[in-house]
Design a protein around this motif. Structure first.
Motif, PDB file in Angstrom:
ATOM      1  N   UNK A 205       0.807  -1.221   0.000  1.00  0.00           N
ATOM      2  CA  UNK A 205       0.000   0.000   0.000  1.00  0.00           C
ATOM      3  C   UNK A 205       0.837   1.266   0.000  1.00  0.00           C
ATOM      4  N   UNK A 206       2.006   1.269   0.594  1.00  0.00           N
ATOM      5  CA  UNK A 206       2.795   2.500   0.702  1.00  0.00           C
ATOM      6  C   UNK A 206       4.159   2.414   0.043  1.00  0.00           C
ATOM      7  N   UNK A 207       4.681   1.225  -0.185  1.00  0.00           N
ATOM      8  CA  UNK A 207       6.020   1.094  -0.756  1.00  0.00           C
ATOM      9  C   UNK A 207       5.949   0.271  -2.029  1.00  0.00           C
ATOM     10  N   UNK A 208       7.069  -0.301  -2.442  1.00  0.00           N
ATOM     11  CA  UNK A 208       7.124  -1.093  -3.654  1.00  0.00           C
ATOM     12  C   UNK A 208       6.955  -2.579  -3.381  1.00  0.00           C
ATOM     13  N   UNK A 209       6.663  -3.324  -4.432  1.00  0.00           N
ATOM     14  CA  UNK A 209       6.509  -4.766  -4.364  1.00  0.00           C
ATOM     15  C   UNK A 209       7.466  -5.403  -5.355  1.00  0.00           C
ATOM     16  N   UNK A 210       8.348  -6.288  -4.855  1.00  0.00           N
ATOM     17  CA  UNK A 210       9.334  -6.948  -5.697  1.00  0.00           C
ATOM     18  C   UNK A 210       9.136  -8.448  -5.629  1.00  0.00           C
ATOM     19  N   UNK A 211       9.134  -9.073  -6.821  1.00  0.00           N
ATOM     20  CA  UNK A 211       9.035 -10.525  -6.931  1.00  0.00           C
ATOM     21  C   UNK A 211      10.276 -10.994  -7.673  1.00  0.00           C
ATOM     22  N   UNK A 212      11.093 -11.798  -7.015  1.00  0.00           N
ATOM     23  CA  UNK A 212      12.342 -12.254  -7.590  1.00  0.00           C
ATOM     24  C   UNK A 212      12.414 -13.777  -7.533  1.00  0.00           C
ATOM     25  N   UNK A 213      13.115 -14.345  -8.524  1.00  0.00           N
ATOM     26  CA  UNK A 213      13.314 -15.789  -8.573  1.00  0.00           C
ATOM     27  C   UNK A 213      14.720 -16.067  -9.086  1.00  0.00           C
ATOM     28  N   UNK A 214      15.388 -17.112  -8.565  1.00  0.00           N
ATOM     29  CA  UNK A 214      16.740 -17.408  -9.046  1.00  0.00           C
ATOM     30  C   UNK A 214      16.765 -17.953 -10.467  1.00  0.00           C
ATOM     31  N   UNK A 215      15.653 -18.559 -10.930  1.00  0.00           N
ATOM     32  CA  UNK A 215      15.637 -19.095 -12.287  1.00  0.00           C
ATOM     33  C   UNK A 215      14.422 -18.580 -13.060  1.00  0.00           C
ATOM     34  N   UNK A 221      -2.817 -17.757 -14.247  1.00  0.00           N
ATOM     35  CA  UNK A 221      -4.197 -17.734 -13.776  1.00  0.00           C
ATOM     36  C   UNK A 221      -4.984 -18.723 -14.627  1.00  0.00           C
ATOM     37  N   UNK A 222      -5.498 -19.775 -14.004  1.00  0.00           N
ATOM     38  CA  UNK A 222      -6.182 -20.827 -14.751  1.00  0.00           C
ATOM     39  C   UNK A 222      -7.674 -20.571 -14.924  1.00  0.00           C
ATOM     40  N   UNK A 223      -8.226 -19.669 -14.151  1.00  0.00           N
ATOM     41  CA  UNK A 223      -9.658 -19.433 -14.276  1.00  0.00           C
ATOM     42  C   UNK A 223     -10.038 -17.981 -14.352  1.00  0.00           C
ATOM     43  N   UNK A 224      -9.086 -17.076 -14.449  1.00  0.00           N
ATOM     44  CA  UNK A 224      -9.405 -15.649 -14.476  1.00  0.00           C
ATOM     45  C   UNK A 224      -8.351 -14.876 -15.235  1.00  0.00           C
ATOM     46  N   UNK A 225      -7.997 -13.712 -14.746  1.00  0.00           N
ATOM     47  CA  UNK A 225      -7.025 -12.868 -15.419  1.00  0.00           C
ATOM     48  C   UNK A 225      -5.963 -12.432 -14.421  1.00  0.00           C
ATOM     49  N   UNK A 226      -4.847 -11.944 -14.974  1.00  0.00           N
ATOM     50  CA  UNK A 226      -3.731 -11.444 -14.183  1.00  0.00           C
ATOM     51  C   UNK A 226      -3.668  -9.944 -14.391  1.00  0.00           C
ATOM     52  N   UNK A 227      -3.718  -9.189 -13.323  1.00  0.00           N
ATOM     53  CA  UNK A 227      -3.734  -7.739 -13.396  1.00  0.00           C
ATOM     54  C   UNK A 227      -2.605  -7.189 -12.553  1.00  0.00           C
ATOM     55  N   UNK A 228      -1.841  -6.266 -13.140  1.00  0.00           N
ATOM     56  CA  UNK A 228      -0.741  -5.603 -12.442  1.00  0.00           C
ATOM     57  C   UNK A 228      -0.996  -4.107 -12.490  1.00  0.00           C
ATOM     58  N   UNK A 229      -1.168  -3.508 -11.330  1.00  0.00           N
ATOM     59  CA  UNK A 229      -1.509  -2.088 -11.223  1.00  0.00           C
ATOM     60  C   UNK A 229      -0.498  -1.423 -10.306  1.00  0.00           C
ATOM     61  N   UNK A 230       0.014  -0.282 -10.766  1.00  0.00           N
ATOM     62  CA  UNK A 230       0.974   0.477  -9.978  1.00  0.00           C
ATOM     63  C   UNK A 230       0.744   1.956 -10.182  1.00  0.00           C
ATOM     64  N   UNK A 231       1.119   2.748  -9.192  1.00  0.00           N
ATOM     65  CA  UNK A 231       0.962   4.195  -9.311  1.00  0.00           C
ATOM     66  C   UNK A 231       2.015   4.788 -10.235  1.00  0.00           C
TER      67      UNK A 231
END
Length: 302
Positions: A205-215, A221-231
C-alpha cells in the motif's frame, strides 16, 4: 558368791542389753507395711484409666483413618505403588508444586490437566537455571525457549522457530482472514496460490513490491485474469533470458500514436498499427504504411 560374779563381769551385762535392744528393734521393723494408700492410690488408678482410654481412642481413630483412606499393601485408595512410580486411577488435586520426571496417562485413555487460573510448565538445566517456560493463562499462551518445534506422528518437523528463522514443514501453508496477511520483511517460497474460488492479490500500500526468482518466474491464472496495477512504473526485468507473454491475445491499450512527417496522412483510418519501441524501451504506435518513427516534438521517446 553370785553377787561377786555379777560385779566382776560388767562386759557381759552390756552385751546382753545390746542383744535385747536389737531383738526389740527387729520386732518393730517387722510390724511396718510399705505401699500407697488413700488419695494417692485413687489418683494413680484414675491416671491409668485416662491413659487406657486415650490409647483405645487413638487406636480407634487410626483404624478409622485407615478404613476411610483405604490403605492397603499396594497403596492408598486409588493411588497404587508400582515398580518405578505411582499409578492413580482417579483425579488428583495438587495444592502446591508438583515435581515429577514423567507424567503419562493409562493406555487408551487421555490425560487432562485443568486449572482454575493458569498452568505453568518450567524446565531447568543442570545448574538449576530456568531454560524453558510455558504459561497458559486465562486469555494468553506464552512460551519462552531458544528453539520451538512441532512434530507430527512420523517425527517430521511441521513447524519450527528460533531467533534466526521460522520454518513450516507442511506441503502448504493456508492463511485465512478477510484482511489478508501482513509481512514486514521478505517472504521466500516457491509457490503462492489462492484458495479455490478466490482471487490472489499481492499488494504494497505505501512502498514497492518486488518478486524475484533465481531461475524462472511464472505468473499463471487458470480461471481468471492477471492484473498488475501500480501508481508509477511496472518493471519486468530478465538479466540473461527473455520475457515471454503466452496468450491468445496480448492487449496494451492507451499507447500513444506517433505523427509521421515523411508521408502525408490520408483520410483513411486504420485499425492496424505498428508497434514501435524507443531505445529507452518505451512503446508507441505508428501508421502501418509509414516509417516506425515519431516527430521530436511528440516526446514519445523522452
Amino acid at each position: 558368791m553370785k553377787r561377786n560374779e555379777s560385779e566382776t563381769n560388767p562386759a557381759s551385762t552390756n552385751q546382753e542389753e545390746e542383744v535385747s535392744r536389737s531383738i526389740n528393734s527387729t520386732r518393730c521393723h517387722q510390724g511396718i507395711h510399705m505401699g500407697i494408700y488413700g488419695w494417692r492410690k485413687k489418683c494413680l488408678y484414675a491416671l491409668i484409666l485416662v491413659l487406657l482410654f486415650m490409647v483405645i481412642v487413638n487406636l480407634a481413630l487410626t483404624l478409622w483413618v485407615l478404613k476411610v483412606m483405604d490403605f492397603s499393601s499396594n497403596g492408598m485408595g486409588q493411588l497404587e505403588i508400582i515398580p518405578g512410580g505411582l499409578r492413580l486411577k482417579g483425579n488428583a488435586f495438587v495444592l502446591e508444586n508438583l515435581v515429577a520426571s514423567q507424567i503419562r496417562s493409562r493406555r487408551g485413555e487421555p490425560i487432562v490437566v485443568e486449572s482454575s487460573r493458569n498452568i505453568s510448565l518450567k524446565s531447568r538445566n543442570k545448574r538449576g537455571y530456568l531454560s524453558s517456560y510455558i504459561h497458559l493463562g486465562v486469555d494468553r499462551f506464552e512460551c519462552s525457549t531458544n528453539r520451538f518445534h512441532i512434530l507430527d506422528d512420523r517425527g517430521q518437523a511441521v513447524f519450527s522457530a528460533d531467533r534466526n528463522q521460522v520454518t513450516v514443514g507442511t506441503d502448504s501453508l493456508r492463511i485465512t482472514g478477510e484482511g489478508g496477511t501482513c509481512f514486514k520483511g521478505s517472504v521466500q517460497t516457491k509457490l503462492v496460490r489462492a484458495e479455490t474460488g478466490h482471487d490472489l492479490r499481492l499488494e504494497s500500500s505505501t512502498r514497492g513490491l518486488q518478486i524475484r526468482a533465481p531461475r524462472d518466474l511464472l505468473l499463471e491464472s487458470r480461471g481468471g485474469h492477471v492484473s498488475t496495477i501500480a501508481l508509477n512504473d511496472v518493471s519486468f526485468k530478465s538479466e540473461v533470458g527473455a520475457i515471454h507473454l503466452q496468450s491468445s491475445s496480448v492487449m496494451v491499450p492507451q499507447l500513444p500514436t506517433a505523427k509521421v512527417t515523411n508521408r502525408p496522412m490520408t483520410a483513411r483510418s486504420f485499425d492496424v498499427f505498428q508497434l514501435c519501441a524507443c531505445e529507452s524501451g518505451k512503446l508507441f504506435l505508428a501508421s502501418p504504411h509509414a516509417v516506425c518513427a515519431s516527430e521530436n516534438e511528440d516526446g514519445l521517446c523522452r
